[in-house]
Every structure is written in structure tokens, then in C-alpha cells.
Design a protein around this motif. Structure first.
Motif, PDB file in Angstrom:
ATOM      1  N   LYS A   1       0.099   3.964  -2.569  1.00 24.60           N
ATOM      2  CA  LYS A   1      -1.250   4.526  -2.607  1.00 24.60           C
ATOM      3  C   LYS A   1      -1.334   5.771  -1.727  1.00 24.60           C
ATOM      4  O   LYS A   1      -0.645   5.865  -0.705  1.00 24.60           O
ATOM      5  CB  LYS A   1      -2.268   3.508  -2.096  1.00 24.60           C
ATOM      6  CG  LYS A   1      -2.409   2.288  -2.957  1.00 24.60           C
ATOM      7  CD  LYS A   1      -3.469   1.372  -2.388  1.00 24.60           C
ATOM      8  CE  LYS A   1      -3.637   0.124  -3.225  1.00 24.60           C
ATOM      9  NZ  LYS A   1      -4.692  -0.741  -2.685  1.00 24.60           N
ATOM     10  N   PRO A   2      -2.200   6.696  -2.075  1.00 25.27           N
ATOM     11  CA  PRO A   2      -2.425   7.853  -1.202  1.00 25.27           C
ATOM     12  C   PRO A   2      -3.025   7.404   0.134  1.00 25.27           C
ATOM     13  O   PRO A   2      -3.810   6.442   0.184  1.00 25.27           O
ATOM     14  CB  PRO A   2      -3.436   8.704  -1.977  1.00 25.27           C
ATOM     15  CG  PRO A   2      -3.390   8.217  -3.376  1.00 25.27           C
ATOM     16  CD  PRO A   2      -2.957   6.788  -3.316  1.00 25.27           C
TER      17      PRO A   2
ATOM     18  N   ASP B   1      -5.290   8.678   2.008  1.00 26.80           N
ATOM     19  CA  ASP B   1      -6.752   8.717   2.054  1.00 26.80           C
ATOM     20  C   ASP B   1      -7.376   7.464   1.440  1.00 26.80           C
ATOM     21  O   ASP B   1      -8.382   6.959   1.921  1.00 26.80           O
ATOM     22  CB  ASP B   1      -7.288   9.967   1.353  1.00 26.80           C
ATOM     23  CG  ASP B   1      -7.018  11.230   2.149  1.00 26.80           C
ATOM     24  OD1 ASP B   1      -6.870  11.138   3.385  1.00 26.80           O
ATOM     25  OD2 ASP B   1      -6.957  12.305   1.530  1.00 26.80           O
ATOM     26  N   GLU B   2      -6.760   6.961   0.387  1.00 24.24           N
ATOM     27  CA  GLU B   2      -7.264   5.749  -0.270  1.00 24.24           C
ATOM     28  C   GLU B   2      -7.103   4.527   0.638  1.00 24.24           C
ATOM     29  O   GLU B   2      -7.995   3.689   0.749  1.00 24.24           O
ATOM     30  CB  GLU B   2      -6.520   5.535  -1.581  1.00 24.24           C
ATOM     31  CG  GLU B   2      -7.038   4.381  -2.400  1.00 24.24           C
ATOM     32  CD  GLU B   2      -6.292   4.235  -3.713  1.00 24.24           C
ATOM     33  OE1 GLU B   2      -6.108   3.085  -4.150  1.00 24.24           O
ATOM     34  OE2 GLU B   2      -5.892   5.268  -4.294  1.00 24.24           O
ATOM     35  N   VAL B   3      -5.950   4.421   1.299  1.00 24.63           N
ATOM     36  CA  VAL B   3      -5.696   3.309   2.222  1.00 24.63           C
ATOM     37  C   VAL B   3      -6.683   3.370   3.384  1.00 24.63           C
ATOM     38  O   VAL B   3      -7.261   2.345   3.767  1.00 24.63           O
ATOM     39  CB  VAL B   3      -4.243   3.341   2.741  1.00 24.63           C
ATOM     40  CG1 VAL B   3      -4.021   2.292   3.818  1.00 24.63           C
ATOM     41  CG2 VAL B   3      -3.273   3.151   1.595  1.00 24.63           C
ATOM     42  N   ARG B   4      -6.889   4.564   3.929  1.00 22.52           N
ATOM     43  CA  ARG B   4      -7.856   4.707   5.019  1.00 22.52           C
ATOM     44  C   ARG B   4      -9.244   4.260   4.591  1.00 22.52           C
ATOM     45  O   ARG B   4      -9.953   3.606   5.344  1.00 22.52           O
ATOM     46  CB  ARG B   4      -7.906   6.152   5.493  1.00 22.52           C
ATOM     47  CG  ARG B   4      -6.719   6.565   6.305  1.00 22.52           C
ATOM     48  CD  ARG B   4      -6.810   8.017   6.673  1.00 22.52           C
ATOM     49  NE  ARG B   4      -5.770   8.386   7.600  1.00 22.52           N
ATOM     50  CZ  ARG B   4      -5.339   9.622   7.759  1.00 22.52           C
ATOM     51  NH1 ARG B   4      -5.858  10.612   7.051  1.00 22.52           N
ATOM     52  NH2 ARG B   4      -4.392   9.881   8.626  1.00 22.52           N
ATOM     53  N   LYS B   5      -9.625   4.614   3.378  1.00 23.57           N
ATOM     54  CA  LYS B   5     -10.949   4.248   2.876  1.00 23.57           C
ATOM     55  C   LYS B   5     -11.061   2.727   2.738  1.00 23.57           C
ATOM     56  O   LYS B   5     -12.062   2.135   3.135  1.00 23.57           O
ATOM     57  CB  LYS B   5     -11.204   4.924   1.530  1.00 23.57           C
ATOM     58  CG  LYS B   5     -12.592   4.734   1.016  1.00 23.57           C
ATOM     59  CD  LYS B   5     -12.823   5.524  -0.254  1.00 23.57           C
ATOM     60  CE  LYS B   5     -14.244   5.316  -0.755  1.00 23.57           C
ATOM     61  NZ  LYS B   5     -14.511   6.091  -1.965  1.00 23.57           N
ATOM     62  N   GLU B   6     -10.036   2.085   2.184  1.00 18.26           N
ATOM     63  CA  GLU B   6     -10.046   0.628   2.024  1.00 18.26           C
ATOM     64  C   GLU B   6     -10.157  -0.094   3.360  1.00 18.26           C
ATOM     65  O   GLU B   6     -10.801  -1.131   3.454  1.00 18.26           O
ATOM     66  CB  GLU B   6      -8.768   0.166   1.317  1.00 18.26           C
ATOM     67  CG  GLU B   6      -8.724   0.484  -0.143  1.00 18.26           C
ATOM     68  CD  GLU B   6      -7.433   0.009  -0.784  1.00 18.26           C
ATOM     69  OE1 GLU B   6      -6.771  -0.898  -0.246  1.00 18.26           O
ATOM     70  OE2 GLU B   6      -7.086   0.563  -1.845  1.00 18.26           O
TER      71      GLU B   6
ATOM     72  N   MET C   1       0.813  -1.223   0.000  1.00 15.55           N
ATOM     73  CA  MET C   1       0.000   0.000   0.000  1.00 15.55           C
ATOM     74  C   MET C   1       0.846   1.271   0.000  1.00 15.55           C
ATOM     75  O   MET C   1       0.302   2.365  -0.034  1.00 15.55           O
ATOM     76  CB  MET C   1      -0.921   0.005   1.216  1.00 15.55           C
ATOM     77  CG  MET C   1      -1.892  -1.119   1.248  1.00 15.55           C
ATOM     78  SD  MET C   1      -2.961  -0.939   2.669  1.00 15.55           S
ATOM     79  CE  MET C   1      -4.328  -1.948   2.166  1.00 15.55           C
TER      80      MET C   1
END
Length: 51
Positions: free
Chosen positions: A19-20, A22-27, A16
Motif C-alpha cells: 500500500k502507499p 499515505d494510505e497506511v498513515r490514513k488507516e 501493508m
């Protein structure tokens, strides 16, 4: 907050890194703490620039 996120033990964080955040947090369904007490309120941490 911790009860809502996915278990973190099986997560391959090295996959990860590109990846940004914010994207990791969302996932992982992680919502950052934006109000209330935090570690950043302590002067030694603030001075260390870990925020």
C-alpha cells in the motif's frame, strides 16, 4: 500525535507493504511531523541519507 493514532502492536505491517505510505498513515491515523525539531536536524543522520 501518538495519542491520536491507533495502537501499532497488533498491526501486521507485512500486509501493508504494497500500500502507499499515505494510505497506511490514513488507516492508522498517523500524521507525519512537518514542523518543529526532528531527527533530521542532526548532521550525522542527514549525512547518512536516512531522510
Amino acid at each position: 500525535m501518538a495519542q491520536e493514532c491507533k495502537p501499532l502492536f497488533p498491526v501486521k505491517f507485512e500486509e501493508m507493504l504494497e500500500k502507499p505510505l499515505d494510505e497506511v498513515r490514513k488507516e492508522l491515523n498517523i500524521t507525519p511531523l512537518k514542523e518543529g525539531p526532528s531527527w533530521y536536524q542532526y548532521p550525522k543522520i542527514k549525512e547518512a541519507g536516512i531522510y
